[in-house]
Structure formats: structure tokens, C-alpha cells
Motif scaffolding. Structure first.
Motif, PDB file in Angstrom:
ATOM      1  N   SER A   3       0.831  -1.206   0.000  1.00 46.63           N
ATOM      2  CA  SER A   3       0.000   0.000   0.000  1.00 46.63           C
ATOM      3  C   SER A   3       0.866   1.257   0.000  1.00 46.63           C
ATOM      4  N   LEU A   4       1.986   1.228   0.714  1.00 49.60           N
ATOM      5  CA  LEU A   4       2.888   2.382   0.728  1.00 49.60           C
ATOM      6  C   LEU A   4       3.565   2.561  -0.629  1.00 49.60           C
ATOM      7  N   ARG A   5       3.914   1.440  -1.290  1.00 48.97           N
ATOM      8  CA  ARG A   5       4.487   1.546  -2.636  1.00 48.97           C
ATOM      9  C   ARG A   5       3.457   2.100  -3.615  1.00 48.97           C
ATOM     10  N   THR A  53       1.413   9.045  -6.117  1.00 49.73           N
ATOM     11  CA  THR A  53       1.798  10.437  -5.876  1.00 49.73           C
ATOM     12  C   THR A  53       2.658  10.959  -7.017  1.00 49.73           C
ATOM     13  N   ALA A  54       3.565  10.117  -7.514  1.00 49.21           N
ATOM     14  CA  ALA A  54       4.481  10.539  -8.568  1.00 49.21           C
ATOM     15  C   ALA A  54       3.836  10.522  -9.958  1.00 49.21           C
ATOM     16  N   SER A  55       2.845   9.660 -10.164  1.00 54.33           N
ATOM     17  CA  SER A  55       2.360   9.397 -11.522  1.00 54.33           C
ATOM     18  C   SER A  55       1.009  10.015 -11.858  1.00 54.33           C
ATOM     19  N   LEU A  56       0.141  10.180 -10.881  1.00 48.99           N
ATOM     20  CA  LEU A  56      -1.211  10.673 -11.165  1.00 48.99           C
ATOM     21  C   LEU A  56      -1.205  12.196 -11.155  1.00 48.99           C
ATOM     22  N   THR A  57      -1.506  12.790 -12.288  1.00 55.62           N
ATOM     23  CA  THR A  57      -1.519  14.244 -12.408  1.00 55.62           C
ATOM     24  C   THR A  57      -2.950  14.756 -12.478  1.00 55.62           C
ATOM     25  N   GLU A 103       1.174  -2.603  -6.620  1.00 54.84           N
ATOM     26  CA  GLU A 103       2.481  -2.438  -5.992  1.00 54.84           C
ATOM     27  C   GLU A 103       3.622  -2.499  -7.006  1.00 54.84           C
ATOM     28  N   SER A 104       3.340  -2.937  -8.248  1.00 50.60           N
ATOM     29  CA  SER A 104       4.363  -2.971  -9.298  1.00 50.60           C
ATOM     30  C   SER A 104       4.428  -1.663 -10.074  1.00 50.60           C
ATOM     31  N   GLY A 105       3.459  -0.783  -9.882  1.00 47.28           N
ATOM     32  CA  GLY A 105       3.468   0.492 -10.583  1.00 47.28           C
ATOM     33  C   GLY A 105       2.127   0.836 -11.199  1.00 47.28           C
ATOM     34  N   LEU A 106       2.115   1.822 -12.068  1.00 45.64           N
ATOM     35  CA  LEU A 106       0.906   2.263 -12.763  1.00 45.64           C
ATOM     36  C   LEU A 106       0.950   1.717 -14.179  1.00 45.64           C
ATOM     37  N   ARG A 107      -0.039   0.903 -14.550  1.00 56.57           N
ATOM     38  CA  ARG A 107      -0.116   0.308 -15.870  1.00 56.57           C
ATOM     39  C   ARG A 107      -1.286   0.919 -16.623  1.00 56.57           C
ATOM     40  N   SER A 108      -1.005   1.564 -17.746  1.00 66.82           N
ATOM     41  CA  SER A 108      -2.053   2.196 -18.542  1.00 66.82           C
ATOM     42  C   SER A 108      -2.569   1.213 -19.585  1.00 66.82           C
TER      43      SER A 108
END
Length: 204
Positions: free
Chosen positions: A43-45, A51-55, A197-202
Motif C-alpha cells: 500500500s505504501l508503494r 503520488t508521482a504518476s497521477l496528475t 504495488e508494481s506500478g501504474l499500468r495504462s
């Protein structure tokens, strides 16, 4: 007496619902089996990636959810988004078919809002989110999702689209909730992306 094609259609839809139920239970079983310390770290990841990816522009209405059972804990991400200017809101169950999104204001009390959830009280402002962090039971590589079976989010998204609000739909889940294929139904609206937890996948 129903026509043969009508019978076939009903049988097909029943088969899809049974398959979705099976996939839902299996995915939730895998999620429930995750160790608590893994879910906290994941959840922290997810919060760091989101925070870094969603604009979004300051003042954007963003819907999230308070975690129930073994869900991803979105609270760290939501608090970061509020610091970046988001107007946060949480879903509340109004009746057996409807959820609305009430504004989450710092310091305001939270109350029971149905389905084991808590959220803002009745006097909170109702927002139409333009960015939705969507809970789910399972998802596939195309961006199709399986919810918890009550259809609340499907109807909420349809209502927003009818009101000319076309929200961005970002699913939030753990990797273990991915399935090979989610069977399509006519009302399904694919996700724009999935945050795990692996990242943001579009998705296309």
C-alpha cells in the motif's frame, strides 16, 4: 413463451455472471491470503507511485475509498493528493442501488455508510468526481474489472456520464488480483489504468 434466441441470451448472461463470481472469489481469496506486513508495504508503494504518476489540476474532485477487509490502504495516497490540491470524496451507500460521493474534509467526523464502510456524514458536500480511484475484486490485462457484485460503481459511473462527467477511472488493487480474462458485459466500462504495488499500468 420466450423465443429461442432470448433463452440463449439469458443463458449466456447467466454463464458470464457465474464465471465472474468464480473469478471474484478466487481473486479475493488470494488477496485475503496476503500477509498483513506485505499489504502494508504494498500500500505504501502504491501511494508512492500514485503520488508521482497521477496528475491533476488543483481543485479536482478525486474519489477514493477507506479500506475494508484486505483492500489496499489508500489513505497515504489520498492524503498526498489532498496536499497537491485535490478535493477528496468517499462513496456512501444511499440505497440498494445508489452510491454518492461526499467530500472528505480534514477534521470532519466519519460515520458508517453501509457495506462495512465509513465515510463523511449527511451534511457533507456531494461531489461528482472527475478522477476515480476504483476498488475492485479482479482485473485483466485489458483494463476490465470485476467489482464486488453489487454494481454500485457501474451505476455511479453511468450516472456521471449521463451528467456529462466523464471521469478518469484508475483501478487500485494488488498484483495477485489479476486474472487472465474478465468476461465482458454490455455495461462494462474499461479502466484507464491500474495501480498496483508494481506500478501504474495504462491501458489502450
Amino acid at each position: 413463451m420466450p423465443a429461442p434466441h432470448e433463452v440463449t441470451c439469458v443463458q449466456h448472461l447467466s454463464s458470464i455472471k457465474q464465471l465472474k463470481k468464480k473469478l471474484r472469489l478466487e481473486a479475493l481469496g488470494r488477496r485475503d491470503a496476503l500477509p498483513v506486513d506485505y499489504r502494508i508495504d504494498a500500500s505504501l508503494r502504491i501511494a508512492d507511485t500514485g503520488t508521482a504518476s497521477l496528475t491533476f489540476a488543483p481543485g479536482t474532485s478525486v474519489s477514493g475509498f477507506w479500506p475494508i477487509r484486505s483492500e489496499v490502504d489508500l489513505r497515504p495516497l489520498l492524503f498526498h493528493m489532498r496536499e497537491k490540491g485535490a478535493r477528496l470524496c468517499l462513496p456512501v451507500i444511499i440505497d440498494k442501488r445508489t452510491i454518492l460521493f461526499r467530500e472528505l474534509v480534514r477534521g470532519a467526523p466519519l460515520v458508517e455508510t453501509g457495506f462495512g464502510t465509513i465515510g463523511p456524514p449527511e451534511d457533507a458536500a456531494v461531489l461528482d468526481p472527475s478522477l476515480m480511484l476504483v476498488p475492485l475484486a479482479a482485473f485483466d490485462e485489458r483494463g476490465h474489472r470485476i467489482g464486488y457484485g453489487a454494481g454500485y460503481y457501474d451505476r455511479a459511473i453511468a450516472r456521471l456520464k449521463d451528467a456529462c462527467v466523464n471521469p478518469r477511472l484508475i483501478g487500485v488493487a494488488f498484483n495477485c488480483q489479476e486474472v487472465e480474462v474478465v468476461p465482458d458485459e454490455p455495461h462494462d466500462v474499461p479502466l484507464e489504468a491500474i495501480l498496483t504495488e508494481s506500478g501504474l499500468r495504462s491501458f489502450d
